[in-house]
Scaffold this active site. Structure first.
Site, PDB file in Angstrom:
ATOM      1  N   CYS A   1       0.914  -1.121  -0.139  1.00  0.00           N
ATOM      2  CA  CYS A   1       0.008  -0.004   0.032  1.00  0.00           C
ATOM      3  C   CYS A   1       0.769   1.325   0.063  1.00  0.00           C
ATOM      4  O   CYS A   1       1.755   1.266  -0.743  1.00  0.00           O
ATOM      5  CB  CYS A   1      -0.920  -0.030   1.243  1.00  0.00           C
ATOM      6  SG  CYS A   1      -2.310   1.205   1.151  1.00  0.00           S
TER       7      CYS A   1
ATOM      8  N   ASP B   1      -9.258  -4.978  -6.089  1.00  0.00           N
ATOM      9  CA  ASP B   1      -8.995  -3.936  -5.161  1.00  0.00           C
ATOM     10  C   ASP B   1      -9.635  -2.594  -5.326  1.00  0.00           C
ATOM     11  O   ASP B   1      -9.612  -2.014  -6.529  1.00  0.00           O
ATOM     12  CB  ASP B   1      -7.381  -3.698  -5.420  1.00  0.00           C
ATOM     13  CG  ASP B   1      -6.660  -2.753  -4.121  1.00  0.00           C
ATOM     14  OD1 ASP B   1      -7.299  -2.007  -3.507  1.00  0.00           O
ATOM     15  OD2 ASP B   1      -5.335  -2.842  -4.171  1.00  0.00           O
TER      16      ASP B   1
ATOM     17  N   HIS C   1      -7.608  -5.688  -1.728  1.00  0.00           N
ATOM     18  CA  HIS C   1      -6.321  -4.887  -1.197  1.00  0.00           C
ATOM     19  C   HIS C   1      -5.661  -5.602  -0.096  1.00  0.00           C
ATOM     20  O   HIS C   1      -4.380  -5.584  -0.026  1.00  0.00           O
ATOM     21  CB  HIS C   1      -6.983  -3.527  -0.678  1.00  0.00           C
ATOM     22  CG  HIS C   1      -5.776  -2.519  -0.332  1.00  0.00           C
ATOM     23  ND1 HIS C   1      -4.967  -2.032  -1.479  1.00  0.00           N
ATOM     24  CD2 HIS C   1      -5.349  -2.006   0.823  1.00  0.00           C
ATOM     25  CE1 HIS C   1      -3.888  -1.293  -0.767  1.00  0.00           C
ATOM     26  NE2 HIS C   1      -4.437  -1.137   0.321  1.00  0.00           N
TER      27      HIS C   1
END
Length: 365
Positions: free
Chosen positions: A153, A310, A339
Protein backbone atom coordinates in the site's frame (compact mmCIF):
# COMPACT_ATOMS: atom_id res chain seq x y z
CA UNK A 1 -42.02 -45.74 0.86
CA UNK A 2 -41.71 -43.35 3.87
CA UNK A 3 -39.75 -40.15 3.40
CA UNK A 4 -36.31 -40.57 5.09
CA UNK A 5 -36.44 -36.91 6.10
CA UNK A 6 -39.45 -37.70 8.30
CA UNK A 7 -37.82 -40.64 10.03
CA UNK A 8 -38.04 -40.06 13.82
CA UNK A 9 -34.41 -41.03 14.35
CA UNK A 10 -33.24 -38.63 11.62
CA UNK A 11 -35.40 -35.84 12.99
CA UNK A 12 -34.17 -36.44 16.53
CA UNK A 13 -30.54 -36.41 15.39
CA UNK A 14 -31.02 -33.16 13.47
CA UNK A 15 -32.83 -31.59 16.41
CA UNK A 16 -29.96 -32.29 18.79
CA UNK A 17 -27.39 -31.14 16.18
CA UNK A 18 -29.22 -27.82 15.82
CA UNK A 19 -29.59 -27.56 19.59
CA UNK A 20 -25.85 -28.08 20.00
CA UNK A 21 -25.14 -25.51 17.27
CA UNK A 22 -27.52 -23.02 18.90
CA UNK A 23 -25.88 -23.55 22.30
CA UNK A 24 -22.39 -22.96 20.91
CA UNK A 25 -23.52 -19.93 18.91
CA UNK A 26 -25.30 -18.40 21.92
CA UNK A 27 -22.25 -18.88 24.11
CA UNK A 28 -19.95 -17.30 21.51
CA UNK A 29 -22.36 -14.40 20.96
CA UNK A 30 -22.59 -13.73 24.70
CA UNK A 31 -18.81 -13.64 24.98
CA UNK A 32 -18.50 -11.33 21.95
CA UNK A 33 -21.17 -8.99 23.31
CA UNK A 34 -19.41 -8.84 26.67
CA UNK A 35 -15.97 -8.35 24.99
CA UNK A 36 -14.75 -11.52 26.68
CA UNK A 37 -13.32 -12.99 23.50
CA UNK A 38 -9.94 -11.71 22.38
CA UNK A 39 -7.17 -12.89 20.14
CA UNK A 40 -3.51 -11.96 19.92
CA UNK A 41 -2.04 -10.88 16.60
CA UNK A 42 1.60 -10.41 15.67
CA UNK A 43 2.77 -13.33 17.80
CA UNK A 44 5.87 -14.48 15.88
CA UNK A 45 8.94 -13.91 18.12
CA UNK A 46 10.91 -10.79 17.21
CA UNK A 47 13.46 -8.38 18.64
CA UNK A 48 13.71 -4.60 18.40
CA UNK A 49 17.13 -3.77 16.94
CA UNK A 50 16.69 -0.04 16.24
CA UNK A 51 14.46 2.86 17.24
CA UNK A 52 14.04 6.50 16.23
CA UNK A 53 11.27 8.67 17.66
CA UNK A 54 8.16 6.41 17.39
CA UNK A 55 9.60 4.09 14.74
CA UNK A 56 11.09 0.64 15.41
CA UNK A 57 12.90 -1.96 13.35
CA UNK A 58 12.16 -5.58 14.23
CA UNK A 59 14.13 -8.70 13.40
CA UNK A 60 12.11 -11.91 13.51
CA UNK A 61 13.76 -14.89 15.16
CA UNK A 62 14.91 -17.26 12.39
CA UNK A 63 13.55 -20.81 12.40
CA UNK A 64 16.18 -22.34 10.10
CA UNK A 65 19.94 -22.67 10.73
CA UNK A 66 22.22 -20.14 8.97
CA UNK A 67 23.34 -22.59 6.30
CA UNK A 68 19.73 -23.07 5.15
CA UNK A 69 18.85 -19.39 4.95
CA UNK A 70 19.02 -17.08 1.95
CA UNK A 71 21.98 -14.72 2.27
CA UNK A 72 19.93 -11.67 1.21
CA UNK A 73 17.62 -10.40 4.00
CA UNK A 74 14.10 -9.06 3.43
CA UNK A 75 12.72 -5.80 4.86
CA UNK A 76 8.92 -5.43 5.18
CA UNK A 77 7.43 -1.93 5.01
CA UNK A 78 3.74 -1.26 5.61
CA UNK A 79 1.75 1.95 5.24
CA UNK A 80 1.86 4.93 7.59
CA UNK A 81 -1.73 4.06 8.55
CA UNK A 82 -2.75 0.83 10.33
CA UNK A 83 -0.29 -1.42 12.11
CA UNK A 84 2.26 -3.67 10.38
CA UNK A 85 0.92 -6.73 12.26
CA UNK A 86 -1.02 -7.56 9.09
CA UNK A 87 2.22 -9.19 7.91
CA UNK A 88 2.00 -11.50 10.95
CA UNK A 89 -1.73 -11.69 11.55
CA UNK A 90 -2.10 -14.97 13.46
CA UNK A 91 -0.75 -18.54 13.61
CA UNK A 92 -1.78 -20.34 10.45
CA UNK A 93 -2.16 -17.06 8.57
CA UNK A 94 1.19 -15.31 8.95
CA UNK A 95 3.16 -14.18 5.91
CA UNK A 96 6.13 -13.58 8.22
CA UNK A 97 6.12 -17.14 9.54
CA UNK A 98 5.85 -18.44 5.98
CA UNK A 99 8.90 -16.41 4.94
CA UNK A 100 10.89 -17.63 7.93
CA UNK A 101 10.20 -21.23 6.98
CA UNK A 102 11.31 -20.48 3.42
CA UNK A 103 14.69 -19.45 4.80
CA UNK A 104 14.55 -15.63 4.80
CA UNK A 105 15.98 -13.35 7.44
CA UNK A 106 12.97 -11.09 7.94
CA UNK A 107 13.00 -7.51 9.22
CA UNK A 108 9.95 -5.27 9.62
CA UNK A 109 9.40 -1.54 10.03
CA UNK A 110 6.92 -0.28 12.63
CA UNK A 111 6.25 3.44 12.02
CA UNK A 112 4.63 3.81 15.44
CA UNK A 113 1.75 6.10 16.38
CA UNK A 114 2.34 9.78 15.53
CA UNK A 115 1.28 12.44 17.99
CA UNK A 116 0.64 16.11 17.37
CA UNK A 117 4.36 16.70 17.81
CA UNK A 118 4.88 14.64 14.62
CA UNK A 119 2.38 16.53 12.46
CA UNK A 120 5.21 18.23 10.52
CA UNK A 121 6.60 14.96 9.13
CA UNK A 122 6.53 14.68 5.34
CA UNK A 123 7.19 11.88 2.87
CA UNK A 124 10.65 13.41 2.55
CA UNK A 125 11.42 12.49 6.15
CA UNK A 126 10.33 8.87 5.81
CA UNK A 127 12.08 8.31 2.48
CA UNK A 128 15.31 10.26 3.03
CA UNK A 129 15.82 10.00 6.81
CA UNK A 130 14.02 7.00 8.25
CA UNK A 131 14.41 4.39 5.51
CA UNK A 132 18.16 4.99 4.94
CA UNK A 133 18.78 4.69 8.70
CA UNK A 134 16.61 1.60 8.92
CA UNK A 135 18.52 0.01 6.04
CA UNK A 136 21.88 0.79 7.65
CA UNK A 137 20.71 -0.69 10.95
CA UNK A 138 19.63 -3.88 9.16
CA UNK A 139 22.89 -4.09 7.24
CA UNK A 140 24.91 -3.75 10.44
CA UNK A 141 22.79 -6.33 12.19
CA UNK A 142 23.05 -9.02 9.52
CA UNK A 143 26.55 -8.13 8.31
CA UNK A 144 25.59 -7.90 4.63
CA UNK A 145 25.08 -4.95 2.29
CA UNK A 146 22.58 -6.33 -0.22
CA UNK A 147 18.93 -6.64 0.80
CA UNK A 148 15.40 -7.03 -0.53
CA UNK A 149 12.50 -4.73 0.31
CA UNK A 150 8.76 -5.39 0.21
CA UNK A 151 6.27 -2.53 0.49
CA UNK A 152 2.49 -2.78 0.84
CA UNK A 153 0.00 0.00 0.00
CA UNK A 154 1.50 3.39 0.97
CA UNK A 155 4.51 1.38 2.13
CA UNK A 156 4.92 0.33 -1.52
CA UNK A 157 4.93 3.98 -2.55
CA UNK A 158 7.57 4.83 0.08
CA UNK A 159 9.81 1.93 -0.95
CA UNK A 160 9.46 2.91 -4.63
CA UNK A 161 10.63 6.44 -3.85
CA UNK A 162 13.51 5.10 -1.77
CA UNK A 163 14.63 2.64 -4.46
CA UNK A 164 14.58 5.39 -7.10
CA UNK A 165 16.41 7.94 -4.94
CA UNK A 166 18.94 5.64 -3.25
CA UNK A 167 19.63 2.93 -5.85
CA UNK A 168 23.20 2.42 -4.65
CA UNK A 169 22.39 1.67 -1.00
CA UNK A 170 22.44 -2.09 -1.58
CA UNK A 171 18.86 -2.82 -2.64
CA UNK A 172 18.80 -5.88 -4.89
CA UNK A 173 15.09 -6.73 -5.04
CA UNK A 174 11.94 -4.64 -4.67
CA UNK A 175 8.46 -6.15 -4.27
CA UNK A 176 5.37 -3.96 -4.34
CA UNK A 177 1.93 -5.06 -3.11
CA UNK A 178 -1.11 -3.02 -4.27
CA UNK A 179 1.00 0.09 -4.84
CA UNK A 180 -0.79 3.47 -5.27
CA UNK A 181 1.51 5.29 -7.70
CA UNK A 182 -0.37 6.66 -10.74
CA UNK A 183 -3.37 8.96 -10.18
CA UNK A 184 -3.85 10.13 -13.77
CA UNK A 185 -7.34 8.65 -14.01
CA UNK A 186 -9.41 10.88 -11.71
CA UNK A 187 -12.43 8.59 -12.09
CA UNK A 188 -10.58 5.46 -10.98
CA UNK A 189 -11.90 4.61 -7.56
CA UNK A 190 -13.85 6.68 -5.02
CA UNK A 191 -10.73 7.95 -3.22
CA UNK A 192 -9.52 9.63 -6.40
CA UNK A 193 -12.88 11.36 -6.83
CA UNK A 194 -13.24 12.31 -3.16
CA UNK A 195 -9.75 13.70 -2.63
CA UNK A 196 -9.51 15.65 -5.87
CA UNK A 197 -12.80 17.52 -5.50
CA UNK A 198 -12.66 21.24 -4.78
CA UNK A 199 -14.87 20.68 -1.74
CA UNK A 200 -12.24 18.56 0.01
CA UNK A 201 -10.29 21.22 1.92
CA UNK A 202 -7.22 19.32 3.06
CA UNK A 203 -5.53 22.47 4.42
CA UNK A 204 -8.45 23.27 6.72
CA UNK A 205 -8.66 19.63 7.81
CA UNK A 206 -5.00 19.51 8.85
CA UNK A 207 -5.25 22.96 10.42
CA UNK A 208 -8.07 21.72 12.65
CA UNK A 209 -6.73 18.28 13.55
CA UNK A 210 -2.94 18.47 13.13
CA UNK A 211 -2.81 14.87 11.91
CA UNK A 212 -5.40 13.12 9.76
CA UNK A 213 -7.37 11.09 12.34
CA UNK A 214 -7.24 7.35 11.85
CA UNK A 215 -10.97 6.98 12.49
CA UNK A 216 -11.73 9.28 9.52
CA UNK A 217 -9.53 7.20 7.23
CA UNK A 218 -11.14 4.02 8.52
CA UNK A 219 -14.66 5.36 7.99
CA UNK A 220 -13.79 6.53 4.47
CA UNK A 221 -12.37 3.10 3.61
CA UNK A 222 -15.46 1.34 4.95
CA UNK A 223 -17.76 3.63 2.97
CA UNK A 224 -16.18 2.31 -0.22
CA UNK A 225 -18.16 -0.91 0.46
CA UNK A 226 -20.77 0.11 3.04
CA UNK A 227 -23.07 -2.90 2.70
CA UNK A 228 -20.22 -5.38 3.03
CA UNK A 229 -18.49 -3.55 5.88
CA UNK A 230 -21.52 -2.55 7.95
CA UNK A 231 -23.96 -5.39 7.26
CA UNK A 232 -22.72 -8.48 5.36
CA UNK A 233 -19.69 -9.07 7.60
CA UNK A 234 -21.88 -9.36 10.67
CA UNK A 235 -24.42 -11.62 8.97
CA UNK A 236 -21.58 -13.94 7.97
CA UNK A 237 -20.26 -13.91 11.52
CA UNK A 238 -23.77 -14.59 12.91
CA UNK A 239 -24.19 -17.61 10.60
CA UNK A 240 -20.84 -19.04 11.73
CA UNK A 241 -20.80 -18.36 15.45
CA UNK A 242 -20.45 -22.10 16.04
CA UNK A 243 -17.35 -22.26 13.81
CA UNK A 244 -14.22 -21.40 15.85
CA UNK A 245 -12.08 -20.90 12.72
CA UNK A 246 -14.44 -18.24 11.30
CA UNK A 247 -14.78 -16.49 14.66
CA UNK A 248 -11.02 -16.47 15.18
CA UNK A 249 -10.45 -15.07 11.70
CA UNK A 250 -13.01 -12.32 12.31
CA UNK A 251 -11.50 -11.39 15.67
CA UNK A 252 -7.98 -11.19 14.23
CA UNK A 253 -8.98 -8.98 11.29
CA UNK A 254 -11.26 -6.84 13.44
CA UNK A 255 -8.47 -6.28 15.95
CA UNK A 256 -6.12 -5.15 13.20
CA UNK A 257 -8.69 -2.99 11.40
CA UNK A 258 -9.84 -1.17 14.54
CA UNK A 259 -6.30 -0.49 15.82
CA UNK A 260 -6.30 2.94 14.19
CA UNK A 261 -3.25 5.09 13.47
CA UNK A 262 -3.27 8.78 12.53
CA UNK A 263 -1.63 9.96 9.29
CA UNK A 264 1.01 12.67 9.99
CA UNK A 265 -0.55 15.96 8.89
CA UNK A 266 2.13 17.30 6.53
CA UNK A 267 2.58 13.89 4.88
CA UNK A 268 -1.19 13.55 4.41
CA UNK A 269 -1.44 16.97 2.77
CA UNK A 270 1.46 16.02 0.51
CA UNK A 271 -0.26 12.70 -0.29
CA UNK A 272 -3.47 14.45 -1.35
CA UNK A 273 -1.94 17.39 -3.23
CA UNK A 274 1.27 16.10 -4.80
CA UNK A 275 0.16 12.55 -5.51
CA UNK A 276 -3.64 12.30 -5.89
CA UNK A 277 -4.22 15.76 -7.38
CA UNK A 278 -1.01 16.56 -9.25
CA UNK A 279 0.33 13.05 -9.92
CA UNK A 280 3.87 14.38 -9.65
CA UNK A 281 5.62 11.00 -9.39
CA UNK A 282 4.34 9.73 -12.72
CA UNK A 283 4.59 13.16 -14.33
CA UNK A 284 8.28 13.25 -13.40
CA UNK A 285 7.99 16.45 -11.35
CA UNK A 286 8.10 15.10 -7.78
CA UNK A 287 10.91 16.50 -5.66
CA UNK A 288 11.83 15.47 -2.14
CA UNK A 289 14.03 18.08 -0.46
CA UNK A 290 14.77 19.52 -3.85
CA UNK A 291 15.92 16.21 -5.33
CA UNK A 292 13.99 15.03 -8.39
CA UNK A 293 12.52 11.53 -8.11
CA UNK A 294 13.38 9.77 -11.37
CA UNK A 295 11.88 6.28 -11.66
CA UNK A 296 14.44 5.41 -14.31
CA UNK A 297 16.96 5.25 -11.46
CA UNK A 298 15.10 2.27 -9.99
CA UNK A 299 17.39 -0.47 -11.28
CA UNK A 300 16.90 -3.34 -8.82
CA UNK A 301 14.96 -6.50 -9.67
CA UNK A 302 11.29 -5.53 -9.56
CA UNK A 303 8.11 -7.50 -8.78
CA UNK A 304 4.80 -5.63 -8.85
CA UNK A 305 1.84 -7.57 -7.39
CA UNK A 306 -1.68 -6.23 -7.94
CA UNK A 307 -5.11 -7.46 -6.80
CA UNK A 308 -7.90 -7.73 -9.38
CA UNK A 309 -10.63 -6.77 -6.88
CA UNK A 310 -8.77 -3.97 -5.13
CA UNK A 311 -11.33 -1.25 -4.35
CA UNK A 312 -8.81 0.96 -2.52
CA UNK A 313 -6.00 0.97 -5.10
CA UNK A 314 -7.47 0.34 -8.58
CA UNK A 315 -5.14 -1.67 -10.79
CA UNK A 316 -4.53 1.31 -13.11
CA UNK A 317 -2.73 3.04 -10.22
CA UNK A 318 -0.16 0.22 -10.06
CA UNK A 319 0.42 -1.01 -13.60
CA UNK A 320 1.82 1.98 -15.49
CA UNK A 321 4.95 2.13 -13.34
CA UNK A 322 6.23 -0.89 -15.25
CA UNK A 323 7.06 1.37 -18.20
CA UNK A 324 8.73 3.98 -16.02
CA UNK A 325 11.29 2.02 -13.98
CA UNK A 326 14.80 1.59 -15.28
CA UNK A 327 15.29 -2.07 -14.43
CA UNK A 328 15.26 -4.83 -17.04
CA UNK A 329 14.28 -7.57 -14.57
CA UNK A 330 10.65 -6.70 -13.87
CA UNK A 331 7.43 -8.66 -13.56
CA UNK A 332 3.79 -7.63 -13.14
CA UNK A 333 1.83 -10.27 -11.24
CA UNK A 334 -2.00 -10.21 -11.35
CA UNK A 335 -3.59 -12.02 -8.40
CA UNK A 336 -7.15 -12.70 -7.31
CA UNK A 337 -8.35 -10.87 -4.23
CA UNK A 338 -8.76 -7.49 -2.65
CA UNK A 339 -6.43 -4.90 -1.20
CA UNK A 340 -5.89 -6.83 2.04
CA UNK A 341 -7.52 -10.18 1.31
CA UNK A 342 -5.01 -10.94 -1.44
CA UNK A 343 -2.36 -11.42 1.28
CA UNK A 344 -4.37 -12.63 4.27
CA UNK A 345 -7.37 -14.33 2.67
CA UNK A 346 -8.00 -18.04 2.99
CA UNK A 347 -6.12 -18.88 -0.21
CA UNK A 348 -3.19 -16.48 0.13
CA UNK A 349 -0.79 -19.13 1.44
CA UNK A 350 -1.45 -21.28 -1.63
CA UNK A 351 -1.78 -18.66 -4.37
CA UNK A 352 0.14 -15.48 -3.57
CA UNK A 353 2.83 -16.30 -1.02
CA UNK A 354 4.43 -19.15 -3.04
CA UNK A 355 4.65 -16.97 -6.15
CA UNK A 356 6.37 -14.19 -4.22
CA UNK A 357 8.78 -16.73 -2.73
CA UNK A 358 9.49 -18.35 -6.12
CA UNK A 359 10.42 -14.98 -7.62
CA UNK A 360 12.42 -13.77 -4.62
CA UNK A 361 14.29 -17.00 -3.86
CA UNK A 362 15.96 -17.02 -7.27
CA UNK A 363 17.19 -13.47 -6.64
CA UNK A 364 18.31 -13.91 -3.03
CA UNK A 365 21.34 -16.15 -3.56
Amino acid sequence: MPDPALDPEVLTKRFFEELDRFTKSSDTFAKLAASRLDIQIGQTPKTVIWTLNKAKLYHFTPVLPPEKRHPVPLLLVFALINRPDIFDLRPGNSFVKYLLHQGYDVYMVDWGRPGLEDAHYQMDDYVLDYLPRIVRAMQRHIGRREFSMLGWCIGAMLTTLYAAMRPNDGIRNLILLTAPLDFADKEAGPFNRWLTTEYYNVDELISQYGNMPGYMIDYGSKMLKPVENFISTYFKLWDNLDNPAVVESYLAMNKWVTDLVDFPGAAFRQWVVEFYRENRLMEGTLRLRGELVDLRNLRCNFLNVIADKDHIVPTCQSTTVMDKVGTKDKLLLHMRGGHIGMMVGSGANKRVWPQIDAWLAKRSQ
